[in-house]
Design a protein around this motif. Structure first.
Motif, short mmCIF file in Angstrom:
data_model
loop_
_atom_site.label_atom_id
_atom_site.label_comp_id
_atom_site.label_asym_id
_atom_site.label_seq_id
_atom_site.Cartn_x
_atom_site.Cartn_y
_atom_site.Cartn_z
N UNK A 17 70.36 59.39 41.84
CA UNK A 17 69.90 58.19 41.13
C UNK A 17 71.03 57.22 40.86
N UNK A 18 72.26 57.73 40.87
CA UNK A 18 73.43 56.87 40.66
C UNK A 18 74.06 56.39 41.96
N UNK A 19 74.00 57.22 42.99
CA UNK A 19 74.81 56.97 44.17
C UNK A 19 74.03 56.60 45.42
N UNK A 20 72.74 56.84 45.46
CA UNK A 20 71.95 56.52 46.64
C UNK A 20 71.00 55.37 46.30
N UNK A 21 71.20 54.23 46.91
CA UNK A 21 70.47 53.02 46.54
C UNK A 21 68.96 53.18 46.68
N UNK A 22 68.52 53.84 47.73
CA UNK A 22 67.08 54.02 47.93
C UNK A 22 66.46 54.82 46.79
N UNK A 23 67.12 55.91 46.40
CA UNK A 23 66.61 56.74 45.30
C UNK A 23 66.65 55.96 43.99
N UNK A 24 67.75 55.25 43.77
CA UNK A 24 67.89 54.45 42.55
C UNK A 24 66.79 53.39 42.46
N UNK A 25 66.53 52.72 43.58
CA UNK A 25 65.50 51.69 43.59
C UNK A 25 64.12 52.29 43.37
N UNK A 26 63.88 53.45 43.96
CA UNK A 26 62.59 54.13 43.81
C UNK A 26 62.35 54.52 42.35
N UNK A 27 63.38 55.04 41.71
CA UNK A 27 63.26 55.47 40.32
C UNK A 27 63.23 54.28 39.35
N UNK A 28 63.63 53.12 39.84
CA UNK A 28 63.66 51.93 38.99
C UNK A 28 62.38 51.10 39.08
N UNK A 29 61.36 51.65 39.72
CA UNK A 29 60.10 50.92 39.82
C UNK A 29 59.53 50.71 38.42
N UNK A 30 58.78 49.64 38.25
CA UNK A 30 58.36 49.20 36.92
C UNK A 30 57.56 50.25 36.16
N UNK A 31 56.66 50.94 36.85
CA UNK A 31 55.82 51.94 36.18
C UNK A 31 56.66 53.07 35.60
N UNK A 32 57.60 53.59 36.39
CA UNK A 32 58.45 54.68 35.91
C UNK A 32 59.36 54.22 34.78
N UNK A 33 59.85 52.99 34.86
CA UNK A 33 60.71 52.47 33.79
C UNK A 33 59.92 52.33 32.49
N UNK A 34 58.67 51.89 32.58
CA UNK A 34 57.83 51.76 31.39
C UNK A 34 57.59 53.13 30.75
N UNK A 35 57.25 54.11 31.58
CA UNK A 35 57.01 55.47 31.06
C UNK A 35 58.30 56.04 30.48
#
Length: 349
Positions: free
Chosen positions: A270-288
């Protein structure tokens, strides 16, 4: 000073709370994958390992707390910030649980507020006030007692002498692992309990891994490698001991051995791989993730009892339990979002 919020961590918090909810709803008291709920998914219950969501929370806390201490660089400011983050939400959520328990005629004792809002083990109050049966307002609140002890340990080490914080932390982590091995080998159960109470030894490795990632985040690869090694030693010491002494740790040793590196890899990614970081930063997951603390505090007692109330008349419908459990989760999420917004607004103003 590093003050930027990490959105991918909110995504990880969302995954952690969903795992914990999955454990309580699909593998805990109500267990919607088993009779009498007639689930068609009973042979695919991956949520029996959902308790590892708590360990994921501990890893994130390790990172965030050290980052917060470094940002504030002041013990008073750190304590005040933690108090505002934890206490008002706990009081409000406990009040909601208490009122809900009265509504469904399962009224909780008023003094059950005390262990939860003070973030202490009910056993402490039961020892001080014999004859009472103190309990947390809701079972999952136990992890806050672990968190608070971690805050105290880390803040003491950092503000005692921040110049040797890393060295002291490394020494303590390795020492705890060695002493636990000695306590196990020589059957010093009192030493095991002492280490667990003072140094949260059953969970310390997860917090330390989070701290190691903080050093990676600030590009100190040397300290990252050392603390990563310490965390692995600490966690796998417990796994080894648990093969010979069941219940020495909270979780299944084989599952812990497999899932722990997956947790580490996920948080690292989540810190070092941009694709994973971007995936985890999607709006729904950030809200939850942003309201995960509130959701964690209220989901178990309120959620499981709503499921029982709804589910009992509908058990004859195969698979329907999964559908209405999603509705319950959505309901709890909406409540948590608005409670969290209310608390943040009140604190700001």
């Amino acid at each position: 000073m590093i003050s930027k919020r990490i959105d991918s961590f909110d995504g990880l918090r969302a995954l952690a709370i969903l795992l914990v909810i999955g454990f309580h709803f699909y593998s805990g008291e109500v267990n919607l994958f088993n009779p009498p709920y007639n689930s068609i998914f009973k042979d695919w219950n991956i949520f029996k390992y959902g308790y590892f969501g708590v360990q994921l929370f501990f890893v994130l806390s390790g990172f965030v707390i050290v980052k917060s201490i470094a940002d504030k660089n002041n013990l008073k400011n750190f304590i005040y910030a933690r108090f505002l983050r934890l206490f008002p939400t706990m009081v409000l959520c406990c009040t909601l649980i208490f009122l809900f328990s009265i509504l469904i005629n399962q009224s909780k004792a008023f003094y059950d507020f005390i262990p939860s809002i003070t973030f202490l083990d009910p056993k402490i109050y039961n020892a001080i006030f014999p004859g009472h049966n103190f309990k947390y307002m809701d079972g999952p609140h136990w992890s806050l007692f672990v968190e608070i002890r971690f805050y105290l340990l880390i803040s003491f080490l950092y503000f005692f002498n921040k110049n040797i914080f890393f060295i002291n932390l490394t020494i303590i982590t390795i020492s705890v692992a060695i002493l636990n091995c000695a306590a196990f080998y020589f059957h010093f159960s009192y030493l095991t309990r002492l280490l667990s109470q003072l140094f949260i030894s059953r969970h310390l490795g997860y917090f330390i891994f989070g701290i190691s990632l903080y050093y990676l985040y600030i590009n100190n690869f040397y300290k990252f490698i050392i603390l990563l090694t310490c965390s692995i030693i600490n966690v796998y010491t417990y796994i080894f001991i648990n093969f010979y002494e069941p219940d020495y740790i909270l979780f299944e040793p084989v599952a812990t051995a497999i899932v722990t590196p997956l947790i580490f890899i996920l948080v690292y990614s989540s810190l070092k791989i941009k694709f994973i970081s971007k995936l985890l930063s999607c709006k729904l997951l950030v809200i939850i993730g942003s309201c995960s603390y509130t959701l964690y505090l209220i989901h178990n007692f309120i959620g499981t009892n709503i499921i029982k109330i709804i589910g009992n008349p509908l058990n004859f419908l195969p698979g329907f339990s999964i559908f209405y459990s999603f509705i319950v989760i959505l309901f709890l999420l909406i409540i948590s979002i608005y409670l969290d917004k209310f608390i943040r607004y009140t604190i700001r103003h």
